[in-house]
Scaffold this active site. Sequence first.
Site, PDB file in Angstrom:
ATOM      1  N   GLY A 203       6.964 -32.863   3.613  1.00 30.36           N
ATOM      2  CA  GLY A 203       6.534 -32.264   4.866  1.00 30.36           C
ATOM      3  C   GLY A 203       5.556 -31.118   4.777  1.00 30.36           C
ATOM      4  N   GLY A 242       4.423 -35.860   0.106  1.00 33.08           N
ATOM      5  CA  GLY A 242       3.403 -36.903   0.166  1.00 33.08           C
ATOM      6  C   GLY A 242       2.041 -36.269   0.382  1.00 33.08           C
ATOM      7  N   ARG A 243       1.784 -35.885   1.642  1.00 34.10           N
ATOM      8  CA  ARG A 243       0.478 -35.352   2.041  1.00 34.10           C
ATOM      9  C   ARG A 243      -0.025 -34.228   1.123  1.00 34.10           C
ATOM     10  NH1 ARG A 243      -1.041 -35.343   7.490  1.00 34.10           N
ATOM     11  NH2 ARG A 243       1.163 -35.444   7.990  1.00 34.10           N
ATOM     12  N   TYR A 283      -3.098 -39.205  16.177  1.00 36.72           N
ATOM     13  CA  TYR A 283      -2.462 -37.878  16.350  1.00 36.72           C
ATOM     14  C   TYR A 283      -3.444 -36.813  16.847  1.00 36.72           C
ATOM     15  CZ  TYR A 283       0.045 -40.358  12.630  1.00 36.72           C
ATOM     16  OH  TYR A 283       0.637 -41.301  11.853  1.00 36.72           O
ATOM     17  N   CYS A 311     -14.171 -51.436  19.002  1.00 37.03           N
ATOM     18  CA  CYS A 311     -14.300 -51.538  20.459  1.00 37.03           C
ATOM     19  C   CYS A 311     -13.140 -50.886  21.182  1.00 37.03           C
ATOM     20  CB  CYS A 311     -14.428 -53.005  20.846  1.00 37.03           C
ATOM     21  SG  CYS A 311     -15.849 -53.716  20.042  1.00 37.03           S
ATOM     22  N   GLU A 312     -13.026 -49.592  21.050  1.00 33.20           N
ATOM     23  CA  GLU A 312     -11.994 -48.814  21.740  1.00 33.20           C
ATOM     24  C   GLU A 312     -12.564 -47.420  21.953  1.00 33.20           C
ATOM     25  OE1 GLU A 312      -8.158 -49.177  21.492  1.00 33.20           O
ATOM     26  OE2 GLU A 312      -8.090 -50.987  20.259  1.00 33.20           O
ATOM     27  N   TYR A 339      -2.564 -40.673   4.207  1.00 38.08           N
ATOM     28  CA  TYR A 339      -2.380 -41.391   5.462  1.00 38.08           C
ATOM     29  C   TYR A 339      -3.697 -41.895   6.050  1.00 38.08           C
ATOM     30  CZ  TYR A 339       2.203 -39.224   5.006  1.00 38.08           C
ATOM     31  OH  TYR A 339       3.419 -38.818   4.534  1.00 38.08           O
TER      32      TYR A 339
HETATM   33  N1  LLP Z   1      10.063 -38.323   3.042  1.00 37.02           N
HETATM   34  C1  LLP Z   1      10.259 -39.031   4.165  1.00 37.02           C
HETATM   35  C2  LLP Z   1      11.578 -39.624   4.401  1.00 37.02           C
HETATM   36  C3  LLP Z   1       9.221 -39.191   5.098  1.00 37.02           C
HETATM   37  O1  LLP Z   1       9.444 -39.863   6.219  1.00 37.02           O
HETATM   38  C4  LLP Z   1       7.959 -38.618   4.836  1.00 37.02           C
HETATM   39  C5  LLP Z   1       6.851 -38.789   5.780  1.00 37.02           C
HETATM   40  C6  LLP Z   1       7.779 -37.913   3.628  1.00 37.02           C
HETATM   41  C7  LLP Z   1       8.863 -37.782   2.766  1.00 37.02           C
HETATM   42  C8  LLP Z   1       6.478 -37.296   3.243  1.00 37.02           C
HETATM   43  O2  LLP Z   1       6.072 -36.299   4.144  1.00 37.02           O
HETATM   44  P1  LLP Z   1       4.758 -35.450   3.808  1.00 37.02           P
HETATM   45  O3  LLP Z   1       5.045 -34.612   2.591  1.00 37.02           O
HETATM   46  O4  LLP Z   1       3.646 -36.405   3.571  1.00 37.02           O
HETATM   47  O5  LLP Z   1       4.529 -34.652   5.023  1.00 37.02           O
HETATM   48  N2  LLP Z   1       1.029 -40.654   9.236  1.00 37.02           N
HETATM   49  C9  LLP Z   1       1.303 -39.280   9.572  1.00 37.02           C
HETATM   50  C10 LLP Z   1       2.390 -38.697   8.684  1.00 37.02           C
HETATM   51  C11 LLP Z   1       3.694 -39.467   8.737  1.00 37.02           C
HETATM   52  C12 LLP Z   1       4.764 -38.880   7.860  1.00 37.02           C
HETATM   53  C13 LLP Z   1       5.968 -39.735   7.846  1.00 37.02           C
HETATM   54  N3  LLP Z   1       6.980 -39.359   6.904  1.00 37.02           N
HETATM   55  C14 LLP Z   1       0.018 -38.483   9.496  1.00 37.02           C
HETATM   56  O6  LLP Z   1      -1.026 -39.035   9.168  1.00 37.02           O
HETATM   57  O7  LLP Z   1       0.009 -37.271   9.807  1.00 37.02           O
END
Ligand code: LLP
Length: 382
Positions: A203, A242-243, A283, A311-312, A339
């Site tokens: 997160g 992740g991000r 988003y 086309c949107e 993402y």
């Molecule tokens: N763990 C779980 C269970 C998750 O659902 C997620 C992300 C993560 C870890 C990793 O979170 P991060 O460190 O990346 O924030 N597509 C959206 C983000 C969706 C995140 C969903 N879950 C965007 O582009 O902002």
Amino acid sequence: MLAALAAYQKGFAGRNAHICYAMKANSSLAVLQLFAQAGCGFDIVSGGEMARVLAAGGEAHKIIFSGVGKTRAELHEALLAGIGCFNVESEAEIEVLNMVALSIGRKAPISIRVNPNVDPKTHPYISTGLKGNKFGIAHERTLATYQRAASLPGLQVVGIDCHIGSQITEETPYLDAMDRMLDLVESIEATGIPIEHIDFGGGLGINYNGDTPPTADALWAKLLAKLDARGFGKRKLMIEPGRSLVGNAGLCVTEVLYLKPGEQKNFCIVDAAMNDLPRPAMYQAFHTIVPLQTTPTALESAVYDVVGPVCESGDWIGHERRLQIQAGDQLAVLSAGAYCMSMSSNYNSRPKAAEVLVDGSQARLIRQRDSVADQLRGEFLL
Ligand code: LLP
């Protein structure tokens, strides 16, 4: 990517901590390979993601499997592969996992994903730890669910898990979620169910547009101080970033196809679109856009909406950007490492982009551009 990982590794130096890269952020094989070689485990949310990790050389026992809708087939495959932990997200899933495990004579290692009802103060689509979200088991139901899980012969309770959202730029939601988790661990262990590991999810946000999230090591210094103060400093810890591991390591290069001045707006039409970079459309996300060439000084700058060919009207990449550009110029859309490729699609039968991994002065193709044949494969005429 490795520098971003190093910030976490620095934060956890000397601790019993495991980093499971949340591969949904960027699941390209070479990226997974890089993190596997750096010692990471993986947070997966589908059987397809598990297959990717294994194909990239990741180890099954370092995989944790999150997600609210794991199918029986996925549970079965993951049990056979010997993954490290299932992050279970509902009371119903516990019963199904127990049955699937018993049917093949295995014991499934589980964590329960708790919904701590903490506001991560981010976009509503990427908040996951509030009562109204579909994720995790409600805080009030957690203890009863652990007791049920501990009584089932096909399950082995090993941990507790939470993930409150994504692109979080403040510390407080993390500190609050940690307190709520530790309260739960105390009450679960008081009933005689040991919790080996605590998983705090992912997160952590990145800088897209002057955002100032804490760095991974600074955030974890605070969280670890709290863990120590509450007597959990020696506990095995897991996180699922992740991000923050990949977001600012990637950019999307796109070419200006046409400039289209208008009465109300000027449009800069580029050859990337919402199928390549879905975050603005989904988003209202901001990505910095930078021209890649030195501009002839005679060129006037103007304010443009940077849009793609799809086309949107929702197909935009940036609104109201002042740019000094002409057709044929290339632009870089920054912070596209997370993402973007992993959420890309073939909408409008557009080919997915090629992907190049840059390391110092070396550039390696890690994904070839889709061909028309790639897009038609697997479809049949009547
Ligand atoms: N763990 C779980 C269970 C998750 O659902 C997620 C992300 C993560 C870890 C990793 O979170 P991060 O460190 O990346 O924030 N597509 C959206 C983000 C969706 C995140 C969903 N879950 C965007 O582009 O902002």
